[in-house]
Design a protein around this motif. Sequence first.
Motif, mmCIF file in Angstrom:
data_model
loop_
_atom_site.group_PDB
_atom_site.id
_atom_site.type_symbol
_atom_site.label_atom_id
_atom_site.label_comp_id
_atom_site.label_asym_id
_atom_site.label_seq_id
_atom_site.Cartn_x
_atom_site.Cartn_y
_atom_site.Cartn_z
ATOM 1 N N THR A 1 -4.048 -14.145 -2.316
ATOM 2 C CA THR A 1 -3.927 -12.684 -2.447
ATOM 3 C C THR A 1 -5.306 -12.026 -2.366
ATOM 4 O O THR A 1 -6.348 -12.712 -3.135
ATOM 5 N N GLY B 1 3.696 -2.315 -6.007
ATOM 6 C CA GLY B 1 3.435 -3.408 -6.639
ATOM 7 C C GLY B 1 4.913 -3.804 -7.039
ATOM 8 O O GLY B 1 5.262 -5.206 -6.901
ATOM 9 N N MET C 1 -7.492 -8.197 -2.504
ATOM 10 C CA MET C 1 -7.265 -6.696 -2.875
ATOM 11 C C MET C 1 -7.851 -5.931 -1.980
ATOM 12 O O MET C 1 -9.189 -6.166 -1.322
ATOM 13 N N SER D 1 -9.469 -1.820 -1.547
ATOM 14 C CA SER D 1 -9.636 -0.387 -2.235
ATOM 15 C C SER D 1 -10.816 0.207 -1.521
ATOM 16 O O SER D 1 -11.593 -0.281 -0.721
ATOM 17 N N ASN E 1 -0.100 -0.730 -9.959
ATOM 18 C CA ASN E 1 -1.268 -0.771 -9.130
ATOM 19 C C ASN E 1 -1.544 -2.224 -8.683
ATOM 20 O O ASN E 1 -0.912 -3.314 -9.017
ATOM 21 N N GLY E 2 -2.416 -2.456 -8.004
ATOM 22 C CA GLY E 2 -2.812 -3.627 -7.269
ATOM 23 C C GLY E 2 -3.200 -4.586 -8.533
ATOM 24 O O GLY E 2 -3.005 -5.776 -8.511
ATOM 25 N N THR F 1 -0.033 -5.852 -10.518
ATOM 26 C CA THR F 1 0.887 -6.550 -9.710
ATOM 27 C C THR F 1 0.208 -7.702 -9.630
ATOM 28 O O THR F 1 0.735 -8.871 -9.805
ATOM 29 N N ASP G 1 1.049 -1.200 0.112
ATOM 30 C CA ASP G 1 -0.053 0.126 -0.080
ATOM 31 C C ASP G 1 1.005 1.383 -0.142
ATOM 32 O O ASP G 1 1.895 1.267 0.754
ATOM 33 N N LEU H 1 -2.830 -6.459 -1.464
ATOM 34 C CA LEU H 1 -2.668 -5.311 -2.315
ATOM 35 C C LEU H 1 -3.908 -4.497 -2.199
ATOM 36 O O LEU H 1 -4.866 -4.538 -2.513
ATOM 37 N N ASP H 2 -3.159 -3.189 -2.098
ATOM 38 C CA ASP H 2 -4.032 -2.009 -2.443
ATOM 39 C C ASP H 2 -4.276 -1.670 -3.929
ATOM 40 O O ASP H 2 -3.548 -2.043 -4.640
#
Length: 141
Positions: A86, A39, A88, A90, A67-68, A71, A11, A59-60
């Motif tokens: 993983t 990323g 996400m 947001s 970006n997520g 990545t 992030d 991941l943001d």
Amino acid sequence: MRRSTTFFLADDDADDRLLMIEAIKAIDPNIAIVESENGQELLTVLESQTAFDRCLIILDMNMPKMNGLETLSNLRIIPRLASLPTVMLSTSGNPNMIDFAKKLGALDYYIKPSTMDGLVNLCRQLVFGKAGQPDVGPGML
């Protein structure tokens, strides 16, 4: 002996990372957390790891450099990283973005909570799963 768990948190917002870490540690202080600001940095960190026992990548969605979604897409083409669990995060609940993230292999997509209680509840789901049972959450896969 309990196996160690590592969360890889990407992030670009240092305050968001700090709050996320506080919430995760409130749930389980034994979880190791490896931070990345974007990323590209996360991929470099992951490629340097020798083993992945119990881990979760968080991941943001909106980060500079990579970006997520970018990545996640890159993770899925690196054989030794492709199957890492993983999720996400947001501020956006755009259904198209959620669908795309899941098509790329995200286990889940969470909208960032606006309160610390909400963040702790989210982290509880990440650690224990939605049913609240130990060792069944995405971080325990």
